[in-house]
Design a protein around this motif. Structure first.
Motif, PDB file in Angstrom:
ATOM      1  N   VAL A 116      22.074 -36.270 -50.891  1.00 29.90           N
ATOM      2  CA  VAL A 116      21.180 -35.157 -50.565  1.00 29.90           C
ATOM      3  C   VAL A 116      21.103 -34.941 -49.050  1.00 29.90           C
ATOM      4  N   HIS A 117      20.942 -36.021 -48.302  1.00 30.10           N
ATOM      5  CA  HIS A 117      20.879 -35.888 -46.848  1.00 30.10           C
ATOM      6  C   HIS A 117      22.219 -35.392 -46.310  1.00 30.10           C
ATOM      7  N   GLY A 118      23.296 -35.950 -46.813  1.00 24.59           N
ATOM      8  CA  GLY A 118      24.621 -35.502 -46.386  1.00 24.59           C
ATOM      9  C   GLY A 118      24.846 -34.033 -46.683  1.00 24.59           C
ATOM     10  N   LEU A 119      24.384 -33.584 -47.845  1.00 21.75           N
ATOM     11  CA  LEU A 119      24.535 -32.177 -48.213  1.00 21.75           C
ATOM     12  C   LEU A 119      23.754 -31.278 -47.265  1.00 21.75           C
ATOM     13  N   ALA A 120      22.525 -31.671 -46.918  1.00 14.01           N
ATOM     14  CA  ALA A 120      21.732 -30.876 -45.974  1.00 14.01           C
ATOM     15  C   ALA A 120      22.457 -30.760 -44.634  1.00 14.01           C
ATOM     16  N   ASP A 121      23.013 -31.860 -44.159  1.00 12.90           N
ATOM     17  CA  ASP A 121      23.756 -31.850 -42.891  1.00 12.90           C
ATOM     18  C   ASP A 121      24.997 -30.971 -42.972  1.00 12.90           C
ATOM     19  N   ILE A 122      25.756 -31.139 -44.040  1.00 11.20           N
ATOM     20  CA  ILE A 122      27.045 -30.446 -44.177  1.00 11.20           C
ATOM     21  C   ILE A 122      26.866 -28.937 -44.363  1.00 11.20           C
ATOM     22  N   LEU A 123      25.883 -28.532 -45.161  1.00  6.06           N
ATOM     23  CA  LEU A 123      25.694 -27.105 -45.425  1.00  6.06           C
ATOM     24  C   LEU A 123      25.134 -26.354 -44.235  1.00  6.06           C
ATOM     25  N   SER A 124      24.268 -27.008 -43.461  1.00  6.69           N
ATOM     26  CA  SER A 124      23.540 -26.283 -42.418  1.00  6.69           C
ATOM     27  C   SER A 124      24.366 -26.128 -41.146  1.00  6.69           C
ATOM     28  N   GLY A 125      24.926 -24.940 -41.000  1.00  3.00           N
ATOM     29  CA  GLY A 125      25.657 -24.599 -39.784  1.00  3.00           C
ATOM     30  C   GLY A 125      24.721 -24.269 -38.644  1.00  3.00           C
ATOM     31  N   SER A 126      23.470 -23.947 -38.978  1.00  3.97           N
ATOM     32  CA  SER A 126      22.449 -23.653 -37.975  1.00  3.97           C
ATOM     33  C   SER A 126      21.104 -24.115 -38.520  1.00  3.97           C
ATOM     34  N   ALA A 127      20.083 -24.048 -37.662  1.00  7.22           N
ATOM     35  CA  ALA A 127      18.741 -24.467 -38.074  1.00  7.22           C
ATOM     36  C   ALA A 127      17.701 -23.606 -37.378  1.00  7.22           C
ATOM     37  N   GLU A 128      16.575 -23.453 -38.039  1.00  2.00           N
ATOM     38  CA  GLU A 128      15.450 -22.724 -37.454  1.00  2.00           C
ATOM     39  C   GLU A 128      14.513 -23.704 -36.765  1.00  2.00           C
ATOM     40  N   GLY A 129      14.013 -23.314 -35.612  1.00  2.00           N
ATOM     41  CA  GLY A 129      13.038 -24.141 -34.897  1.00  2.00           C
ATOM     42  C   GLY A 129      13.526 -25.560 -34.706  1.00  2.00           C
ATOM     43  N   ASP A 130      12.650 -26.515 -34.996  1.00  2.00           N
ATOM     44  CA  ASP A 130      12.989 -27.927 -34.809  1.00  2.00           C
ATOM     45  C   ASP A 130      13.308 -28.629 -36.128  1.00  2.00           C
ATOM     46  N   ALA A 131      13.683 -27.865 -37.157  1.00  2.00           N
ATOM     47  CA  ALA A 131      13.921 -28.457 -38.479  1.00  2.00           C
ATOM     48  C   ALA A 131      15.012 -29.531 -38.435  1.00  2.00           C
ATOM     49  N   ARG A 132      16.119 -29.258 -37.763  1.00  2.00           N
ATOM     50  CA  ARG A 132      17.207 -30.247 -37.706  1.00  2.00           C
ATOM     51  C   ARG A 132      16.766 -31.495 -36.940  1.00  2.00           C
ATOM     52  N   GLU A 133      16.075 -31.284 -35.827  1.00  2.00           N
ATOM     53  CA  GLU A 133      15.593 -32.417 -35.033  1.00  2.00           C
ATOM     54  C   GLU A 133      14.672 -33.303 -35.868  1.00  2.00           C
ATOM     55  N   PRO A 159      30.530 -25.857 -46.651  1.00  4.00           N
ATOM     56  CA  PRO A 159      30.009 -26.435 -45.408  1.00  4.00           C
ATOM     57  C   PRO A 159      29.820 -25.396 -44.311  1.00  4.00           C
ATOM     58  N   GLY A 160      28.650 -25.480 -43.649  1.00  2.92           N
ATOM     59  CA  GLY A 160      28.349 -24.628 -42.509  1.00  2.92           C
ATOM     60  C   GLY A 160      27.862 -23.235 -42.827  1.00  2.92           C
ATOM     61  N   THR A 161      27.736 -22.862 -44.105  1.00  2.00           N
ATOM     62  CA  THR A 161      27.366 -21.487 -44.453  1.00  2.00           C
ATOM     63  C   THR A 161      25.861 -21.266 -44.600  1.00  2.00           C
ATOM     64  N   ALA A 162      25.064 -22.312 -44.476  1.00  2.00           N
ATOM     65  CA  ALA A 162      23.618 -22.176 -44.671  1.00  2.00           C
ATOM     66  C   ALA A 162      22.869 -22.454 -43.370  1.00  2.00           C
ATOM     67  N   THR A 163      21.600 -22.075 -43.390  1.00  2.00           N
ATOM     68  CA  THR A 163      20.692 -22.351 -42.281  1.00  2.00           C
ATOM     69  C   THR A 163      19.611 -23.291 -42.779  1.00  2.00           C
ATOM     70  N   LEU A 164      19.373 -24.366 -42.045  1.00  2.00           N
ATOM     71  CA  LEU A 164      18.271 -25.277 -42.367  1.00  2.00           C
ATOM     72  C   LEU A 164      16.982 -24.589 -41.919  1.00  2.00           C
ATOM     73  N   ALA A 165      16.213 -24.098 -42.881  1.00  2.00           N
ATOM     74  CA  ALA A 165      15.014 -23.313 -42.572  1.00  2.00           C
ATOM     75  C   ALA A 165      13.767 -24.173 -42.440  1.00  2.00           C
TER      76      ALA A 165
END
Length: 172
Positions: A116-133, A159-165
């Motif tokens: 699950v964590h790997g999937l979140a990392d792999i899918l998210s090509g970008s992130a909103e605010g401090d979500a990735r941090e 991979p990379g097509t989503a945004t971590l919101a």
């Protein structure tokens, strides 16, 4: 709904499991896990995301997590207990999500780490605010969830097509 409308994926790790003398697939939630699953359900409900479909691992701890979390929702989505989510790699989880019918706009996947964590990392090509941090700082502890958005058909998710919101994890 068209494939041009934004879609959401909620990646939800099962709550804290107990360690009785049973095989891994049959491990139930610990007392803390039962509490955290309900809290996570309330936090998910507070996002206002109307979930159309839940894809849940068949493991006991994920089924218990989902049962406690979904009880907090105003409306229960269709739930599919999917054997392929148990012990799945990020690539295997993408393959499961690629099979989702395009009639579903918002999907929650209830699974396990490290997938699950790997999937979140792999899918998210970008992130909103401090979500990735926040996600990188906390990791993906039991009962944590990430919300990702993307546009297109489920078949195009890669991979990379989503945004971590958004990202949330229970307090330690």
């Amino acid at each position: 709904m068209s494939v041009a409308d934004p879609r959401r994926i909620v990646l939800f790790r099962h709550a804290k499991a107990d360690w009785p003398q049973v095989n891994d697939h049959e491990r139930p939630l610990a007392e803390r896990g039962r509490k955290d699953a309900a809290v996570a359900g309330r936090k998910l409900a507070d996002t206002g995301i109307h979930l159309d479909l839940a894809l849940c691992s068949t493991a006991v701890r994920t089924r218990e997590t989902w049962k406690l979390a979904v009880h907090e929702f105003p409306q229960r989505p269709k739930t599919i207990y999917e054997e392929r989510v148990y012990e799945a790699s990020p690539g295997e989880l993408i393959a499961v999500l690629n099979e989702v019918d395009d009639g579903a706009q918002n999907v929650i996947l209830i699974g396990h780490n490290p997938g699950v964590h790997g999937l979140a990392d792999i899918l998210s090509g970008s992130a909103e605010g401090d979500a990735r941090e926040r996600m990188n700082r906390r990791g993906f502890p039991a009962a944590a969830f990430a919300v990702l958005t993307f546009t297109g058909s489920w078949k195009t998710l890669e991979p990379g097509t989503a945004t971590l919101a958004d990202y949330w994890a229970p307090s330690e």
